[in-house]
Design an enzyme around this catalytic site. Structure first.
Site, mmCIF file in Angstrom:
data_model
loop_
_atom_site.group_PDB
_atom_site.id
_atom_site.type_symbol
_atom_site.label_atom_id
_atom_site.label_comp_id
_atom_site.label_asym_id
_atom_site.label_seq_id
_atom_site.Cartn_x
_atom_site.Cartn_y
_atom_site.Cartn_z
ATOM 1 N N HIS A 233 -6.589 -7.915 3.266
ATOM 2 C CA HIS A 233 -6.822 -6.980 2.159
ATOM 3 C C HIS A 233 -5.533 -6.587 1.470
ATOM 4 O O HIS A 233 -4.453 -6.579 2.069
ATOM 5 C CB HIS A 233 -7.528 -5.715 2.665
ATOM 6 C CG HIS A 233 -6.701 -4.895 3.628
ATOM 7 N ND1 HIS A 233 -6.515 -5.264 4.937
ATOM 8 C CD2 HIS A 233 -6.018 -3.734 3.456
ATOM 9 C CE1 HIS A 233 -5.750 -4.367 5.543
ATOM 10 N NE2 HIS A 233 -5.421 -3.431 4.663
ATOM 11 N N ASP B 116 -4.130 -3.180 -0.165
ATOM 12 C CA ASP B 116 -4.530 -1.788 0.063
ATOM 13 C C ASP B 116 -5.208 -1.179 -1.163
ATOM 14 O O ASP B 116 -4.715 -1.283 -2.297
ATOM 15 C CB ASP B 116 -3.307 -0.937 0.426
ATOM 16 C CG ASP B 116 -2.935 -1.099 1.899
ATOM 17 O OD1 ASP B 116 -3.836 -1.304 2.735
ATOM 18 O OD2 ASP B 116 -1.725 -1.037 2.190
ATOM 19 N N ARG C 49 2.228 5.344 7.598
ATOM 20 C CA ARG C 49 2.339 4.545 6.372
ATOM 21 C C ARG C 49 2.431 5.442 5.151
ATOM 22 O O ARG C 49 1.555 6.285 4.925
ATOM 23 C CB ARG C 49 1.102 3.651 6.259
ATOM 24 C CG ARG C 49 1.176 2.650 5.132
ATOM 25 C CD ARG C 49 -0.115 1.886 5.008
ATOM 26 N NE ARG C 49 -1.137 2.698 4.347
ATOM 27 C CZ ARG C 49 -2.413 2.372 4.236
ATOM 28 N NH1 ARG C 49 -2.852 1.239 4.771
ATOM 29 N NH2 ARG C 49 -3.269 3.141 3.621
HETATM 30 C C1 SIN Z 1 -2.759 -1.425 6.849
HETATM 31 O O1 SIN Z 1 -2.141 -0.921 5.939
HETATM 32 O O2 SIN Z 1 -3.766 -2.093 6.675
HETATM 33 C C2 SIN Z 1 -2.275 -1.216 8.256
HETATM 34 C C3 SIN Z 1 -1.259 -2.209 8.657
HETATM 35 C C4 SIN Z 1 -1.186 -2.301 10.144
HETATM 36 O O3 SIN Z 1 -1.968 -1.633 10.851
HETATM 37 O O4 SIN Z 1 -0.347 -3.050 10.633
#
Ligand code: SIN
Length: 301
Positions: A117, A119, A292
């Site tokens: 995906h 984001d 994040r």
């Molecule tokens: C994400 O932004 O999809 C998470 C990335 C991850 O969990 O490594």
């Protein structure tokens, strides 16, 4: 600054504001940067500008041993733009915009991140990119993978490029994060975040490159029904669905990807406008806690 091309992996040194060691990790995408302290970078716009130039070139950058504070994490990401929270994953209460992706044996195995995906393409303005820091990681497993969607577009057969020029598609939070929710909660989420429509091929706003822009959040084309595509009604559904699935599957090609092993205090920064990622969910029951910072982006065109 001199850096090698992705086609010729090598270790080179930047020579301007800072001495940054840049090691491309594959011929397609990704570089590890060494001799960079992101705590220092959070206070140094010149260093951020160097990192941003490398981000445009390599699309995802990796940094080891970044023992930075949450405030430094947020301050570094803020150089790239305003931050936003996520409607399903919660944020650190003291640092709005710092989304917690915490997995442990106590949390539900919600299986959101192990799909290719980009984001939040269910937003009208999907993120510019993200700065991700590993707070706690499994002893083995839980790698994250990224894919270069400029390369995915470039490598498409010419007749496919011709067919998808001008096509648009719907992106849905309801069909992804909402799909595991009780109906009332799902409908409330959809009311808050109505489906977005984006071009199937977007243009990167800084590099001008064409990007294949469909992913796990994409549900259907919105303007497939042309005389060339649809002779009779029943052409629409299988034709459009097969083409969409074929385009989405371009992210699965290993030659377009990089896979990165997380460690405590590893940081990854990615350009969300031209990449997808996939977090490998092979680590249960170990804990994997990431934070994040998602940076608000622009409207794809
Ligand atoms: C994400 O932004 O999809 C998470 C990335 C991850 O969990 O490594």
């Amino acid at each position: 600054m001199t850096v090698s091309t992705p086609a010729a992996p090598a270790v080179v040194r930047a020579t301007s504001l800072a001495s940054i060691e840049v090691e491309p990790l594959t011929c397609a995408i990704g570089a590890e940067l060494r001799d960079v302290d992101l705590g220092v970078a959070s206070r140094d716009a010149g260093l951020v500008a160097e990192i941003r130039a490398l981000l445009l070139k390599h699309r995802v950058l990796f940094f080891r041993d970044q023992d930075i504070t949450r405030a430094e994490h947020v301050a570094f990401a803020r150089h790239f733009g305003e931050l936003e929270d996520h409607p399903v994953a919660g944020s650190d209460p003291e640092h709005p915009g710092l989304v917690r992706i915490y997995k442990s044996p106590e949390t539900p195995n919600d299986r959101y991140e192990n799909a290719w995906h980009t984001d939040a393409t269910w937003r009208e303005k999907p993120p510019f990119g993200c700065v991700l820091r590993c707070v706690e990681c499994p002893p083995v497993g839980g790698d994250t993978m990224w894919v270069n969607m400029v390369l995915a577009y470039e490598k498409l057969p010419e007749h496919v490029k011709t067919q998808i020029a001008g096509l648009r598609a719907r992106h849905s939070i309801e069909a992804s994060f909402g799909a595991a929710m009780p109906i009332e909660k799902r409908l409330a989420l959809k009311a808050q975040f109505p489906d977005a429509e984006h071009p199937v091929v977007r243009t990167h706003p800084e590099t001008g490159e064409k990007v294949l822009f469909v992913n796990a959040f994409t549900t259907h084309f919105t303007n497939f029904h042309t005389a060339a595509n649809v002779r009779v009604g029943q052409d629409a559904n299988p034709g459009a669905a097969l083409l969409l699935n074929y385009l989405i599957s371009q992210a699965y090609i290993p030659e377009h990807q990089v896979r990165w092993r997380l460690r405590r205090n590893t940081v990854a920064i990615w350009d969300n406008r031209c990449t997808q990622h996939y977090a490998v969910q092979d680590f249960w029951p170990a804990a994997r806690n990431l934070e994040r910072a998602g940076i608000i982006g622009d409207r794809p065109c």
